[in-house]
Design a protein around this motif. Structure first.
Motif, PDB file in Angstrom:
ATOM      1  N   GLY A   1       0.874  -1.014   0.071  1.00  0.00           N
ATOM      2  CA  GLY A   1       0.335   0.005  -0.321  1.00  0.00           C
ATOM      3  C   GLY A   1       1.060   1.159  -0.019  1.00  0.00           C
ATOM      4  N   GLY A   2       1.865   1.323   0.646  1.00  0.00           N
ATOM      5  CA  GLY A   2       2.756   2.134   0.596  1.00  0.00           C
ATOM      6  C   GLY A   2       3.424   2.688  -0.180  1.00  0.00           C
ATOM      7  N   GLN A   3       3.944   1.611  -0.893  1.00  0.00           N
ATOM      8  CA  GLN A   3       4.643   1.737  -2.161  1.00  0.00           C
ATOM      9  C   GLN A   3       3.476   2.045  -3.413  1.00  0.00           C
ATOM     10  OE1 GLN A   3       4.898  -2.741  -3.802  1.00  0.00           O
ATOM     11  NE2 GLN A   3       4.835  -1.560  -5.718  1.00  0.00           N
ATOM     12  N   MET A   4       2.728   1.518  -3.213  1.00  0.00           N
ATOM     13  CA  MET A   4       1.661   2.066  -4.338  1.00  0.00           C
ATOM     14  C   MET A   4       1.214   4.188  -4.543  1.00  0.00           C
ATOM     15  SD  MET A   4      -1.972  -0.618  -4.606  1.00  0.00           S
ATOM     16  CE  MET A   4      -1.485  -1.816  -4.959  1.00  0.00           C
ATOM     17  N   LEU A   5       0.930   4.505  -2.837  1.00  0.00           N
ATOM     18  CA  LEU A   5       1.031   5.405  -2.374  1.00  0.00           C
ATOM     19  C   LEU A   5       1.573   6.324  -2.834  1.00  0.00           C
ATOM     20  CD1 LEU A   5      -1.443   6.779   0.425  1.00  0.00           C
ATOM     21  CD2 LEU A   5       0.560   7.434  -0.262  1.00  0.00           C
ATOM     22  N   CYS A   6       3.405   6.138  -3.088  1.00  0.00           N
ATOM     23  CA  CYS A   6       4.723   6.439  -3.963  1.00  0.00           C
ATOM     24  C   CYS A   6       4.480   7.482  -4.697  1.00  0.00           C
ATOM     25  CB  CYS A   6       5.188   5.622  -3.075  1.00  0.00           C
ATOM     26  SG  CYS A   6       5.902   6.064  -1.176  1.00  0.00           S
ATOM     27  N   THR A   7       4.148   5.732  -5.520  1.00  0.00           N
ATOM     28  CA  THR A   7       4.172   5.255  -6.965  1.00  0.00           C
ATOM     29  C   THR A   7       3.208   6.023  -7.588  1.00  0.00           C
ATOM     30  OG1 THR A   7       4.751   3.602  -7.287  1.00  0.00           O
ATOM     31  CG2 THR A   7       3.827   4.321  -9.004  1.00  0.00           C
ATOM     32  N   THR A   8       2.028   6.705  -7.221  1.00  0.00           N
ATOM     33  CA  THR A   8       0.145   7.690  -7.406  1.00  0.00           C
ATOM     34  C   THR A   8       1.103   8.854  -7.492  1.00  0.00           C
ATOM     35  OG1 THR A   8      -0.350   7.080  -5.384  1.00  0.00           O
ATOM     36  CG2 THR A   8      -1.397   5.685  -7.463  1.00  0.00           C
ATOM     37  N   SER A   9       1.317   9.186  -6.140  1.00  0.00           N
ATOM     38  CA  SER A   9       1.863  10.458  -5.584  1.00  0.00           C
ATOM     39  C   SER A   9       2.870  11.225  -6.557  1.00  0.00           C
ATOM     40  CB  SER A   9       2.663  10.739  -4.603  1.00  0.00           C
ATOM     41  OG  SER A   9       1.851  10.377  -3.472  1.00  0.00           O
ATOM     42  N   VAL A  10       3.975  10.254  -7.194  1.00  0.00           N
ATOM     43  CA  VAL A  10       5.049  10.862  -7.837  1.00  0.00           C
ATOM     44  C   VAL A  10       4.249  11.104  -9.860  1.00  0.00           C
ATOM     45  CG1 VAL A  10       6.812  10.342  -9.929  1.00  0.00           C
ATOM     46  CG2 VAL A  10       6.706   9.975  -7.096  1.00  0.00           C
ATOM     47  N   GLN A  11       2.909  10.661 -10.043  1.00  0.00           N
ATOM     48  CA  GLN A  11       2.106  10.335 -10.976  1.00  0.00           C
ATOM     49  C   GLN A  11       1.658  11.632 -11.293  1.00  0.00           C
ATOM     50  OE1 GLN A  11       0.424   6.288 -11.208  1.00  0.00           O
ATOM     51  NE2 GLN A  11       1.753   5.737 -12.355  1.00  0.00           N
ATOM     52  N   ALA A  12       1.396  12.054  -9.937  1.00  0.00           N
ATOM     53  CA  ALA A  12       0.021  13.086  -9.534  1.00  0.00           C
ATOM     54  C   ALA A  12       0.777  14.709  -9.645  1.00  0.00           C
ATOM     55  CB  ALA A  12      -0.761  13.361  -8.088  1.00  0.00           C
ATOM     56  N   MET A  13       1.782  14.481  -9.769  1.00  0.00           N
ATOM     57  CA  MET A  13       2.931  15.675  -9.469  1.00  0.00           C
ATOM     58  C   MET A  13       3.798  16.027 -10.979  1.00  0.00           C
ATOM     59  SD  MET A  13       5.101  15.559  -5.340  1.00  0.00           S
ATOM     60  CE  MET A  13       5.643  14.178  -5.938  1.00  0.00           C
ATOM     61  N   GLY A  14       3.208  15.051 -11.644  1.00  0.00           N
ATOM     62  CA  GLY A  14       3.714  15.017 -12.913  1.00  0.00           C
ATOM     63  C   GLY A  14       5.104  14.948 -13.040  1.00  0.00           C
ATOM     64  N   LYS A  15       6.189  14.351 -12.602  1.00  0.00           N
ATOM     65  CA  LYS A  15       7.299  13.690 -12.741  1.00  0.00           C
ATOM     66  C   LYS A  15       7.015  12.238 -13.945  1.00  0.00           C
ATOM     67  CE  LYS A  15       8.204  17.041  -9.392  1.00  0.00           C
ATOM     68  NZ  LYS A  15       8.929  17.961 -10.840  1.00  0.00           N
ATOM     69  N   ALA A  16       7.500  12.566 -14.688  1.00  0.00           N
ATOM     70  CA  ALA A  16       7.450  11.781 -15.832  1.00  0.00           C
ATOM     71  C   ALA A  16       8.692  10.886 -15.755  1.00  0.00           C
ATOM     72  CB  ALA A  16       7.751  12.144 -17.785  1.00  0.00           C
ATOM     73  N   LEU A  17      10.219  11.305 -15.552  1.00  0.00           N
ATOM     74  CA  LEU A  17      11.195  10.334 -15.310  1.00  0.00           C
ATOM     75  C   LEU A  17      11.008   9.580 -14.205  1.00  0.00           C
ATOM     76  CD1 LEU A  17      13.908   8.750 -16.702  1.00  0.00           C
ATOM     77  CD2 LEU A  17      15.163  11.162 -15.993  1.00  0.00           C
ATOM     78  N   PRO A  18      10.940   9.924 -13.103  1.00  0.00           N
ATOM     79  CA  PRO A  18      10.445   8.896 -11.832  1.00  0.00           C
ATOM     80  C   PRO A  18       9.677   7.864 -11.749  1.00  0.00           C
ATOM     81  CG  PRO A  18      11.250  11.628 -10.887  1.00  0.00           C
ATOM     82  CD  PRO A  18      11.247  11.432 -12.571  1.00  0.00           C
ATOM     83  N   SER A  19       8.516   9.035 -12.676  1.00  0.00           N
ATOM     84  CA  SER A  19       7.374   7.354 -12.566  1.00  0.00           C
ATOM     85  C   SER A  19       7.282   6.556 -13.176  1.00  0.00           C
ATOM     86  CB  SER A  19       6.064   8.492 -13.092  1.00  0.00           C
ATOM     87  OG  SER A  19       4.817   7.767 -13.964  1.00  0.00           O
ATOM     88  N   LEU A  20       8.404   6.768 -14.332  1.00  0.00           N
ATOM     89  CA  LEU A  20       8.884   5.352 -15.301  1.00  0.00           C
ATOM     90  C   LEU A  20      10.096   4.605 -14.583  1.00  0.00           C
ATOM     91  CD1 LEU A  20       9.566   4.371 -18.645  1.00  0.00           C
ATOM     92  CD2 LEU A  20      11.125   6.400 -18.821  1.00  0.00           C
ATOM     93  N   ILE A  21      10.513   5.300 -13.806  1.00  0.00           N
ATOM     94  CA  ILE A  21      11.361   4.572 -13.209  1.00  0.00           C
ATOM     95  C   ILE A  21      10.987   3.750 -12.123  1.00  0.00           C
ATOM     96  CG2 ILE A  21      13.344   5.146 -11.309  1.00  0.00           C
ATOM     97  CD1 ILE A  21      14.815   6.942 -12.782  1.00  0.00           C
ATOM     98  N   LEU A  22       9.363   4.093 -11.374  1.00  0.00           N
ATOM     99  CA  LEU A  22       9.179   3.164 -10.639  1.00  0.00           C
ATOM    100  C   LEU A  22       8.257   2.107 -11.456  1.00  0.00           C
ATOM    101  CD1 LEU A  22       8.300   6.045  -8.151  1.00  0.00           C
ATOM    102  CD2 LEU A  22       9.923   4.690  -6.972  1.00  0.00           C
ATOM    103  N   SER A  23       7.625   2.567 -12.040  1.00  0.00           N
ATOM    104  CA  SER A  23       6.728   1.581 -13.227  1.00  0.00           C
ATOM    105  C   SER A  23       7.632   1.122 -13.671  1.00  0.00           C
ATOM    106  CB  SER A  23       5.945   2.523 -14.229  1.00  0.00           C
ATOM    107  OG  SER A  23       5.194   3.960 -13.500  1.00  0.00           O
ATOM    108  N   ILE A  24       8.966   0.639 -14.117  1.00  0.00           N
ATOM    109  CA  ILE A  24       8.862  -0.494 -14.336  1.00  0.00           C
ATOM    110  C   ILE A  24      10.575  -1.004 -14.350  1.00  0.00           C
ATOM    111  CG2 ILE A  24       9.583   0.754 -17.377  1.00  0.00           C
ATOM    112  CD1 ILE A  24      13.004   1.444 -16.219  1.00  0.00           C
ATOM    113  N   SER A  25      10.480  -0.487 -12.057  1.00  0.00           N
ATOM    114  CA  SER A  25      11.260  -0.934 -11.891  1.00  0.00           C
ATOM    115  C   SER A  25       9.847  -2.422 -11.014  1.00  0.00           C
ATOM    116  CB  SER A  25      11.604  -0.027 -10.530  1.00  0.00           C
ATOM    117  OG  SER A  25      12.790   0.417 -10.787  1.00  0.00           O
TER     118      SER A  25
END
Length: 447
Positions: A371-395
């Motif tokens: 749950g904590g992992q999901m919340l961190c990932t969606t927060s990065v997406q919500a802030m519009g951070k494309a590269l960190p979002s990509l890193i989290l998505s493929i990791s």
């Protein structure tokens, strides 16, 4: 009512805002869990391990359609929340319109392409000679209904982006009730077996989609679909795809991971595939709760970040992680203790119950941390951070889970296979939290 939504996003106390935004979404997600479990329950009552396995083998196709819808749903939702936070209502309307048109185009292309290679797809999914005909019939129905399934998923996300969590929840509820009614009717009364469950899924998604379209048409939303606003706007398209594509890659890799899991499980027998399918759906009780909380927090994070209120963003994230961790721990204990009873509720086949119990007791170790992992990932997406979002998505699925799955299965056999997911989630929580804190620290120093 519209002003109340803005106040909720911007001024309400963080615990109350999370509760108000998340509770309808969690309720809707629980409805979605009921939706998934209903399929498994009624298919299980056929007492045919091959048909139960077929439903699990076909799951990557459903997840792939969600991944494609998520390109628009996640990307457009992120920009809509930020646009509303910056008081750009017309920009939000335009984003909705462009996103919906893109969604239809993507859905049409993927449907045609998948139909052409349908037999090859079913073989790749991991179907054995015994499960192939059932898997083929199930997947065929899903592919023909891919457009309404995709549109339904994306519009639910877009409604939540503007704070209309209740509207999103009611749409899911309508679809689930429809599915529960149609499942026994089509599976047993019309003797359609597993393909009847697939038909019920497509019809239910279509009815939910109709509800969302009517809601937009009647003006019960903050933003509106206006075809006159459509254009291939470079800025909006970039915002949608730079955030949406990483999310889609994550879901796409999840589909690939499931295909690999099913092929590995097939080496242990079709009853293991069936048990894995039942156990995985039971665990979704927890993961869907966390998805609901993360989805409820996402517009709060996006709005506050758009308004440059970093302190509020911090508070939302920390409260959300605490809530999901406590819920996950409690659920994990209950599921571990009553694992055999949970699996036995869906099938009378002893071999499937034995396999499912072992798998479920391994998977529940993910619940306190995912749950904590999901919340961190969606927060990065919500802030519009494309590269960190990509890193989290493929990791999570690509860089970690798939290699761990293959390596641990080779080294430790079945035990390595079933514990690969909990180990992946523990590592990902550390990575996601570190990346998110780095972003927030950097933005705080700028202000």
């Amino acid at each position: 009512m519209k002003q109340d939504r803005i106040k909720l996003l911007s001024e309400e106390s963080v615990p109350k805002a999370i509760l108000v935004m998340s509770l309808p979404v969690v309720t809707g997600m629980m409805v979605q869990v009921l939706y998934n479990l209903a399929d498994t329950f009624f298919i299980g009552k056929l007492n045919d391990a091959n048909q139960l396995a077929a439903a699990n083998i076909a799951l990557p196709v459903f997840i792939l359609s969600m991944a494609l819808a998520g390109v628009i749903g996640t990307g457009a939702a992120s920009y809509i929340s930020r646009a509303l936070g910056e008081k750009k209502a017309v920009e939000a309307d335009k984003t909705l319109t462009i996103g919906m048109v893109y969604l239809l185009i993507i859905g049409f292309i993927v449907t045609v392409f998948t139909l052409i290679f349908l037999k090859n797809l079913v073989a790749v999914l991991g179907a054995s000679a015994e499960t192939f005909p059932y898997t083929f019939s199930y997947v065929s129905v899903l592919v023909w209904g891919m457009i309404p399934v995709m549109c339904n998923f994306a519009l639910g996300q877009l409604l939540r982006a503007e704070g209309d969590a209740m509207g999103s929840m009611f749409g899911m509820l309508i679809g689930t009730v429809t599915n529960i009614i149609l499942d026994p009717l089509l599976i047993f009364t019309f003797s359609l077996g597993v393909s009847g469950a697939a038909i019920a899924t497509v019809v239910a998604n279509s009815i939910s989609l109709l509800f969302y379209l009517v809601r937009y048409k009647k003006g019960k939303t903050l933003i509106h679909f206006r075809l006159s606003l459509f254009s291939f706007d470079k800025k909006i398209s970039k915002e949608i795809f730079t955030i949406g594509l990483p999310s889609s890659i994550s879901q796409g890799l999840m589909s690939v991971a499931l295909i690999i899991m099913n092929n590995i499980a097939a080496s242990y027998g079709d009853t293991v595939i069936a048990g894995l399918g039942v156990a995985s759906r039971i665990v979704t009780i927890g993961t869907f709760i966390f998805m609901g909380i993360a989805a409820g927090c996402q517009p709060l994070v996006g709005y506050s970040y758009g308004a440059r209120n970093i302190k509020r963003v911090d508070s939302i994230i920390l409260h959300g992680i605490s809530i999901t961790s406590i819920i996950g721990l409690l659920l994990g204990i209950v599921m571990w203790v009553f694992a055999r009873s949970f699996i036995g509720a869906f099938t009378n086949v002893v071999e499937v119950i034995d396999a499912g119990t072992i798998v479920l007791r391994a998977l529940v170790f993910s619940l306190p941390i995912v749950g904590g992992q999901m919340l961190c990932t969606t927060s990065v997406q919500a802030m519009g951070k494309a590269l960190p979002s990509l890193i989290l998505s493929i990791s999570r699925q690509g860089l970690l889970f798939i290699p761990l799955l293959l390596g641990l299965n080779r080294l430790f056999g079945f035990n390595g296979f079933i514990y690969a997911q909990p180990l992946t989630d523990a590592i990902m929580l550390i990575i996601a939290f570190a990346i998110l804190k780095g972003i927030l620290k950097k933005d705080t120093n700028r202000l």
